[in-house]
Design a protein around this motif. Structure first.
Motif, short mmCIF file in Angstrom:
data_model
loop_
_atom_site.label_atom_id
_atom_site.label_comp_id
_atom_site.label_asym_id
_atom_site.label_seq_id
_atom_site.Cartn_x
_atom_site.Cartn_y
_atom_site.Cartn_z
N PHE A 126 4.87 -1.59 -0.35
CA PHE A 126 5.34 -0.42 -1.08
C PHE A 126 4.70 -0.32 -2.46
CE2 PHE A 126 8.91 -0.45 1.99
CZ PHE A 126 8.88 0.88 2.35
N ASN A 138 -5.88 6.70 -2.63
CA ASN A 138 -4.58 7.35 -2.77
C ASN A 138 -4.56 8.66 -2.00
OD1 ASN A 138 -1.92 7.87 -3.78
ND2 ASN A 138 -2.81 9.20 -5.34
N ARG A 177 9.43 11.34 -5.33
CA ARG A 177 10.09 10.13 -5.82
C ARG A 177 9.53 9.65 -7.15
NH1 ARG A 177 8.55 6.03 -7.14
NH2 ARG A 177 6.51 6.65 -6.35
N LEU A 230 1.27 0.95 -2.21
CA LEU A 230 1.17 2.37 -1.88
C LEU A 230 1.63 3.26 -3.03
CD1 LEU A 230 2.53 2.27 1.78
CD2 LEU A 230 0.16 2.68 1.07
N VAL A 263 4.66 2.90 -4.67
CA VAL A 263 6.12 3.05 -4.71
C VAL A 263 6.70 1.77 -5.32
CG1 VAL A 263 8.22 3.51 -3.39
CG2 VAL A 263 6.03 4.44 -2.63
N THR A 303 3.48 8.11 1.23
CA THR A 303 4.58 8.37 0.30
C THR A 303 5.14 9.79 0.46
OG1 THR A 303 2.99 9.00 -1.44
CG2 THR A 303 3.74 6.72 -1.40
N THR A 362 -3.70 -0.90 0.22
CA THR A 362 -2.57 -1.67 -0.32
C THR A 362 -3.05 -2.81 -1.21
OG1 THR A 362 -2.52 -2.98 1.74
CG2 THR A 362 -1.03 -1.10 1.59
N ALA A 392 -2.55 6.45 0.72
CA ALA A 392 -1.27 6.21 0.05
C ALA A 392 -0.42 7.48 -0.06
CB ALA A 392 -1.49 5.60 -1.33
N HIS A 393 -1.03 8.57 -0.50
CA HIS A 393 -0.26 9.81 -0.70
C HIS A 393 0.33 10.31 0.61
CE1 HIS A 393 1.02 13.63 -2.34
NE2 HIS A 393 0.37 14.24 -1.37
N LEU A 422 8.36 10.07 2.18
CA LEU A 422 9.59 9.81 1.42
C LEU A 422 10.04 11.05 0.67
CD1 LEU A 422 8.73 6.27 -0.03
CD2 LEU A 422 10.00 6.81 2.05
#
Length: 343
Positions: free
Chosen positions: A104, A71, A86, A107, A109, A79, A44, A75-76, A82
């Motif tokens: 967010f 990522n 997105r 990450l 987003v 996300t 982050t 991170a991936h 979601l």
């Protein structure tokens, strides 16, 4: 589950939705090893620097080279919860907490926060992808005028303004002045074209020492304590601040086990060791606030505030008056000793 099934490309929601995701992430992190928590924090931090560089607010740094790996590892995976498709995420209806927004953004987003009122049809301002300042509610839309009036109130003029309240001239003249400015009732400041909402004028708490406390930012910070689902800060006319907090089901189960409490017994919520631990967690979230902005006492409950029980608006904002009415006896008990001493 809905996000995973629908896999939305655009997500428009009130902050409560994003805060729930954030709280879930925080709760899961607390159960992970120190290494995994450190890896998440690194992700982050690098992601936030990457976002700030994309916004032309930060210089390049060698650690940005780590992003593809971070990522993929961290991170991936988050996300993907979601839906994985997105492209845009927009938040409005209430303030989004700064720590939550930062997580967010870090990450990958980039939430666009906006602001508006029903009386203005409704959008007044919004952040845009190339000029996204997470602490603000963005820049006014084309054709919208915004300025700061008396008592730091945000006043606006827009082609989308209502003509008035139906058959209520008195209410109309109260909100729209003779020059056509609509008084939003929100305190704000404007910097570099961005609007920053600092609180609701009618919600400001005036303590007995004269300090004026906008509770909104404090409540946002306190709600980031993993075990706390909802919160309302109180202290109007009192020497110190207190809070009414709704504990999440998972948070209560964890706390009851941690302190050897009977989760089904109502009086367990009064346990001194439980209150002391939560107050420590809350003070940690409020460490950057002024010295008088400290929570000294708590009222704890397990019953969530919902639209159905009249404690939330349809946009999931807390109805302060209703909550204060429901917990009036508990609030009075919090300050009973201090009042006796003053007498």
């Amino acid at each position: 589950d809905d996000l995973l099934n629908t896999r939305p490309t655009v997500m428009i929601a009130v902050p409560r939705i994003f805060e729930r995701v954030f709280a879930r992430i925080q709760g899961q992190l607390d159960k992970q090893s120190g290494f995994k928590r450190a890896l998440f924090n690194m992700t982050t931090a690098v992601g936030w620097h990457r976002f700030e560089r994309q916004q032309h607010r930060a210089a390049w740094h060698p650690r940005l080279l780590l992003w593809p790996l971070l990522n993929r590892l961290v991170a991936h995976k988050v996300t993907a919860k979601l839906g994985g498709r997105r492209r845009r995420a927009v938040s409005g209806g209430a303030a989004l907490s700064k720590p939550g927004a930062r997580i967010f953004m870090g990450l990958g987003v980039p939430i666009l926060q906006g602001y508006g009122l029903t009386e203005t049809s409704p959008v007044i301002s919004v952040n845009v992808p190339d000029d996204n300042e997470p602490g603000s509610v963005g820049v006014p839309l084309n054709g919208v005028e915004a300025r700061i009036g008396e008592h730091d109130e945000l006043v606006v003029r827009t082609p989308g303004m209502m003509l008035g309240y139906w058959n209520n001239h008195a209410a109309t003249t109260e909100i729209i002045d003779a020059e056509g400015w609509l008084h939003t009732g929100d305190q704000a400041r404007i910097e570099n074209g961005h609007i920053y909402i600092t609180g609701r004028i009618k919600d400001i708490l005036v303590m007995s020492n004269g300090e004026k406390v906008p509770p909104m930012d404090m409540e946002l910070a306190i709600s980031l304590v993993p075990a706390i689902e909802q919160v309302l800060v109180v202290g109007e006319g009192e020497p110190y601040l207190a809070a009414i907090a709704v504990l999440s089901p998972d948070g209560w189960q964890d706390l009851s086990k941690r302190f050897s409490l009977d989760a089904d017994a109502a009086d367990s919520l009064q346990a001194e060791k439980l209150h002391a631990a939560l107050l420590r967690d809350i003070q940690g979230r409020l460490k950057d606030f002024p010295g008088y902005a400290r929570i000294r006492r708590l009222v704890l409950t397990l019953e969530p505030w919902t639209v159905d029980n009249g404690m939330l608006t349809p946009t999931l904002k807390v109805k302060r008056a209703r909550v204060l009415e429901k917990f009036a006896t508990d609030i009075a008990a919090l300050y009973e000793n201090s009042k006796a001493k003053r007498q």
